[in-house]
Design an enzyme around this catalytic site. Structure first.
Site, short mmCIF file in Angstrom:
data_model
loop_
_atom_site.label_atom_id
_atom_site.label_comp_id
_atom_site.label_asym_id
_atom_site.label_seq_id
_atom_site.Cartn_x
_atom_site.Cartn_y
_atom_site.Cartn_z
N ASP A 57 46.71 36.04 56.92
CA ASP A 57 45.70 36.80 56.17
C ASP A 57 44.34 36.12 56.27
OD1 ASP A 57 44.78 38.91 54.61
OD2 ASP A 57 45.31 37.95 52.70
N ARG A 94 36.90 36.60 40.71
CA ARG A 94 37.93 37.43 40.12
C ARG A 94 38.61 38.18 41.25
NH1 ARG A 94 37.77 40.55 34.90
NH2 ARG A 94 35.76 39.60 34.49
N GLY A 95 39.91 38.32 41.16
CA GLY A 95 40.64 39.04 42.21
C GLY A 95 41.80 39.79 41.60
N ALA A 96 42.65 40.33 42.46
CA ALA A 96 43.80 41.10 41.99
C ALA A 96 44.70 40.23 41.13
CB ALA A 96 44.56 41.64 43.19
#
Length: 371
Positions: free
Chosen positions: A164, A46-48
């Protein structure tokens, strides 16, 4: 490599749209995918952006990871990031770069709000491994670093900067195969909007980015690789700064104060003054600070973690470094056939324009026309 075992959930689907789609409720999140993706459906991250679940493609029998980006077109910057990731990964074809297998189109084009991207499934990521109690040998570190550089050589040859790189963006499977993911911040050249576009992890950020340089090169990715190499060895972040000022302070504490000849990349007088007014720190070789670490690994890290980007080692020279001599094979380190074209970035795209472009990308995976 082992990952933490998660308790399996029994998640049942409800067929929709005459059985062509199935909707799953995954921990309160609705996942609606075409019926070829079959259970067991399990949340794996799960992430932003939303949630990732694993499933099986019933046609190929392949396990896949499906990332749902909910309300993908609500915010133009987020929507562009999704488009960029899709276009870049569709352009690239390399063993050490994650592959997009499919983009699930919605049953109705008018209700295209969520984007489901299907990737090859990996077991874990480097961040999880570093945090775990799993023993990591020199061979592990070499193999992970080699694959990261091999993938990065291909990325840079496509005239792309990742921008990134960090352990959580390096996916791994049980065979220790490594794949670079998350190209949502990638660019072909520097752009000033990067500084405000996202709060990306500053721990892996090169000095030129911390000092707001608007012109930078592939050397920013090499800096991140140096941070990742040292984190692999030490099992903790090398420069865990709380903010930009402390981040720069930690870098100078390890590298020593830069000389005037190291500051040529700073176009801003204010940035140059800021660096020059910081307390002077003498330079000590890494071998003094990390006496128990392999000298060859330290030598490579020192060539990556150089304040002046122009003096940083290139990805090709890093692959050729003695630390990687047992793995380096120039004929097994391919480059991209053609540079990636970022022209779509130049247009002032609306949310609807981006939606249209992502729809067109999805069509390439399944050209059968749907309304």
């Amino acid at each position: 490599m082992e990952n933490e075992t998660n308790e399996k959930l029994e998640i049942k689907g409800i067929p929709t749209h005459e059985g062509k789609y199935v909707e799953y409720n995954v921990l309160g999140n609705f996942f609606e995918v075409t019926s070829k993706y079959i259970p067991p459906i399990q949340p794996v991250g799960r992430g932003a952006y939303g949630m990732v679940c694993c499933a099986t493609n019933s046609e190929t029998k392949e396990e896949v990871a499906i990332k749902k980006i909910g309300n993908a077109f609500e915010n133009r910057i987020d929507a562009k990031r999704t488009l960029r990731e899709i276009k870049l990964l569709s352009h690239m074809d390399h063993e050490n770069i994650i592959k997009i297998k499919d983009i699930v189109r919605p049953p109705d084009r008018e209700e295209f709000n969520d984007v489901y991207i299907v990737y090859e499934l990996m077991d874990t990521d480097l961040h999880q491994i570093i945090r775990s109690s799993q023993a990591l040998t020199d061979d592990h570190c070499q193999y992970f670093l080699y694959q990261l550089l091999r993938g990065l050589k291909y990325v840079h040859s496509a005239n792309v900067l990742h921008r990134d790189l960090k352990p959580s963006n390096l996916l791994l499977n049980a065979n220790c195969d490594l794949k670079i993911c998350d190209f949502g911040l990638a660019r072909t050249t520097s752009e000033a909007d990067f500084m405000t576009e996202y709060v990306v992890t500053r721990w892996y950020r090169a000095p030129e980015l911390l000092l707001n340089c608007t012109e930078y090169t592939a050397a920013i990715d090499i800096w991140s690789v140096g941070c990742i190499l040292m984190e692999l060895i030490k099992r903790e972040p090398l420069f865990p700064g709380r903010d930009y000022a402390q981040q720069l302070g930690l870098i100078i504490a390890l590298l020593g104060s830069p000389e005037d000849s190291d500051l040529g990349f700073l176009r801003s007088d204010n940035a140059r003054k800021y660096v020059k007014h910081l307390p002077r720190v003498p330079r000590h070789p890494f071998s003094q600070k990390f006496p128990d670490v392999s000298p060859l690994a330290l030598d490579l890290a020192e060539r990556m973690l150089v304040f002046d980007p122009a003096k940083r080692i290139t990805v090709e020279d890093a692959l050729n470094h003695p630390f990687l001599i047992s793995l380096h094979e120039i004929n097994e380190e391919p480059v991209c056939d053609s540079p990636f074209n970022f022209d779509f970035e130049q247009a002032s795209l609306s949310e609807d324009d981006i939606k249209e472009l992502i729809w067109n990308e999805a069509l390439k995976f399944d050209p059968n026309t749907m309304k």
